[in-house]
Design an enzyme around this catalytic site. Structure first.
Site, short mmCIF file in Angstrom:
data_model
loop_
_atom_site.label_atom_id
_atom_site.label_comp_id
_atom_site.label_asym_id
_atom_site.label_seq_id
_atom_site.Cartn_x
_atom_site.Cartn_y
_atom_site.Cartn_z
N ASN A 77 0.84 -1.20 0.00
CA ASN A 77 0.00 0.00 0.00
C ASN A 77 0.87 1.24 0.00
O ASN A 77 1.77 1.35 -0.86
CB ASN A 77 -1.13 -0.03 1.03
N ASP A 78 0.64 2.19 0.87
CA ASP A 78 1.19 3.54 0.76
C ASP A 78 2.67 3.64 0.38
O ASP A 78 3.51 2.95 0.96
CB ASP A 78 1.05 4.28 2.10
N ARG B 122 -1.54 9.33 13.18
CA ARG B 122 -0.54 8.65 12.34
C ARG B 122 -0.12 9.44 11.11
O ARG B 122 -0.72 10.42 10.74
CB ARG B 122 -1.07 7.27 11.92
N ASP B 123 0.94 8.93 10.48
CA ASP B 123 1.43 9.37 9.17
C ASP B 123 2.12 10.73 9.19
O ASP B 123 1.68 11.68 8.51
CB ASP B 123 0.29 9.35 8.13
N GLU C 129 -5.72 10.73 6.95
CA GLU C 129 -4.55 9.89 6.79
C GLU C 129 -3.55 10.59 5.88
O GLU C 129 -3.92 11.42 5.05
CB GLU C 129 -4.94 8.54 6.18
N TRP D 244 3.95 1.64 10.28
CA TRP D 244 3.03 2.26 9.34
C TRP D 244 3.67 3.48 8.68
O TRP D 244 4.86 3.74 8.84
CB TRP D 244 1.71 2.61 10.06
N1 DQQ Z 1 -2.04 3.00 5.61
C1 DQQ Z 1 -1.07 2.92 6.69
C2 DQQ Z 1 -1.45 3.99 7.66
C3 DQQ Z 1 -2.19 4.95 6.80
C4 DQQ Z 1 -2.96 4.07 5.88
C5 DQQ Z 1 -1.09 1.55 7.27
C6 DQQ Z 1 -3.39 4.76 4.62
O1 DQQ Z 1 -0.31 4.55 8.28
O2 DQQ Z 1 -3.01 5.80 7.56
O3 DQQ Z 1 -0.68 0.57 6.32
O4 DQQ Z 1 -3.61 3.87 3.57
#
Ligand code: DQQ
Length: 534
Positions: free
Chosen positions: A21-22, A147-148, A202, A81
């Site tokens: 993912n991200d 987060r993030d 996010e 994350w």
């Molecule tokens: N994916 C991560 C998070 C974020 C989310 C976790 C967004 O840190 O908020 O895999 O896709």
């Protein structure tokens, strides 16, 4: 006995298998581009998240490395994350990321390269002071919505600033922290920005853009000809919205120019699938470059069967349009070196009801640039003032619905008999006192397999067809169709999984399903070579 893999991409970033993912911590260090990303080493669904790591000299071809950041401390034992990289004085990269602690709380951690003379930055060491930012009884931060961290920027007072995504009740927030040494962080009294009724923010991204030239700016730049952009990824809808605005570096407040982060009417980087994106400043070429995660539209069962899920979009240069009102995005020029066997069509008039096949290219792996010119604009249909939702309009008026000026555009990933196709097209309407251009990506006929999400996407395109041609660029790569309208003013990315239109069974057409003719002054398509990605 290998499973047939018709949906794997050839020049979009993806690892050999498993879930991604991200994009995380993109940066350039000693002339080498780094991409980290959320990765499950154990399967094709989300879980067991580590930071996988690849590097590149050209953003096209990549070398895979071992995961850079993985659970090893209390402060990240349940997951590593998303987060971002910042280049600190002395040319020292640092990564801030969200860790999931033993209580499943979200906390912010620091990691730095073990060996700065290794340009690949293979090994990372975590700060013994982690976590550096955490929810506590007194700060009232919700431990499941924190987060993030973004790339940090330095204010005129010499202190670093970073924002972290958050929500309180339904209010989305960008919590601000400041630090002198990048280790000790203090929460600011107020968030950099917040907006009611938007839910969890996010992967926020906050960066300066030049109001003078289509170039990128380093993240700490402020000044008279500098605007700022705040992008948030809304957890509720899995859509991203951005605003252009003004950042006051003394009050540390960001004020959007007009409108606000709003899940209905806000501006989006991409009106299809594109999430958890992040930019970085490329100091080598003075560009700001955007990475974004493109999720699958296939079922989880199919993802498990094919053994992988998720790709990254082609990196896009991103800058402020000269109107100052919106951003423009364009695939990085480096991708053009994969172009081969150009097919060019001479200036043509395409009558209503025409489908014109373009032969001579590998239509499942191609780059297409076309522009359309419409003469009799007075023939445009009237835009009903209640048609304010472009996605809905595109769904109701799909490619098979005849209009006056449009639909015209491309049929991509099409099977020989057109049982399957994805239509990327425009329609022109007569609005209140201007023409309104609609751009659509219609996936409704993209596959005979109904286990896929075939939602149609749409966007309005701020181009005046009286004075400008309508340009469209589409990057096609087996299961992705990434389209840029109006030179990158509106972008739509879709995932498609045809049954018939795979590999050599894939065709490309120009079509016009309106009653009026349209000119095609420019048409070039290229087969795309395969990039080395893993
Ligand atoms: N994916 C991560 C998070 C974020 C989310 C976790 C967004 O840190 O908020 O895999 O896709």
């Amino acid at each position: 006995a290998s499973v047939k893999q018709p949906y794997r991409t050839s020049y979009h970033f993806q690892p050999p298998k498993n879930w991604i993912n991200d994009p995380n911590g993109p940066m350039i260090y000693k002339g080498i581009y780094h991409l980290f990303y959320q990765y499950n080493p154990k399967g094709a669904v989300w879980g067991n998240i580590v930071w996988a790591h690849s590097t590149s000299k050209d953003l096209v071809n990549w070398i895979p490395h071992v995961p850079a950041i993985f659970p090893s401390q209390k402060s990240d034992i349940n997951g590593c994350w998303s987060g971002s990289a910042t280049i600190l004085p002395g040319y020292k990269p640092a990564i801030l990321y969200t860790g999931i602690n033993p209580q499943n709380q979200q906390v912010q951690n620091l990691a730095v390269p073990k060996n700065l003379s290794d340009p690949y930055l293979i090994e990372w060491v975590k700060s013994p002071h982690n976590p550096l930012m955490a929810p506590t009884a007194t700060n009232g931060i919700n431990a499941s919505s924190f987060r993030d961290p973004t790339t940090a920027w330095m204010g005129p007072d010499g202190k670093w600033r970073v924002i972290i995504g958050n929500k309180r009740d339904r209010m989305g927030k960008a919590i601000l922290y400041r630090s002198k040494d990048f280790v000790q962080w203090t929460e600011a009294q107020d968030p950099l920005h917040s907006a009611d009724n938007t839910g969890m923010w996010e992967c926020p991204d906050f960066f300066p853009v030049s109001a003078q030239a289509p170039v990128g700016l380093d993240t700490s730049i402020i000044g008279p000809n500098v605007k700022h952009v705040l992008k948030v990824s809304l957890d509720d809808t899995k859509h991203e919205y951005y605003t252009v605005g003004t950042y006051n570096s003394v009050t540390d407040k960001y004020v959007p120019d007009e409108g606000s982060v709003d899940s209905d009417s806000g501006l989006r980087y991409d009106y299809g699938k594109f999430y958890a994106s992040k930019t970085f400043f490329d100091s080598k070429t003075n560009r700001r470059i955007l990475w974004g995660w493109i999720n699958e539209s296939s079922s989880v069962d199919d993802d498990i069967k094919k053994g992988w899920s998720g790709i990254q979009a082609i990196p896009r240069a991103i800058w402020l349009h000269k109107s100052g009102k919106q951003l423009v995005q364009w695939p990085i020029v480096e991708i053009e070196k994969l172009r081969t066997n150009q097919v060019h069509l001479p200036n043509k008039l395409i009558k209503g009801g025409t489908v014109l096949e373009v032969s001579g290219i590998t239509a499942a792996q191609a780059d297409v640039e076309v522009s359309f010119e419409v003469k009799e604009l007075e023939k445009a249909e009237a835009l009903d003032p209640t048609w304010t939702n472009p996605q809905m309009l595109c769904s109701q008026k799909g490619a098979s619905v005849k209009g006056s000026l449009g639909p015209f555009g491309l049929l991509v990933m099409a099977s020989r008999g057109l049982q399957e196709y994805t239509a990327v097209f425009f329609r022109i309407f007569k609005g209140h006192n201007k023409y309104v251009v609609l751009m659509c990506s219609d996936q409704s006929r993209s596959s005979l397999n109904n286990n896929n999400d075939k939602t149609t996407y749409g966007a309005f395109l701020d181009v005046d067809p009286l004075h400008e041609k309508l340009s469209l660029r589409t990057l096609i790569d087996h299961s992705i169709v990434e389209s840029f309208g109006g030179g990158g003013k509106s972008c739509i990315t879709a995932r498609v999984y045809p049954v018939l239109a795979v590999e050599d069974g894939t065709h490309l057409h120009v079509f016009n399903n309106g009653t009026q003719s349209v000119g095609v002054p420019k048409f070039s398509a290229w087969s795309m070579k395969k990039a080395h990605i893993y």
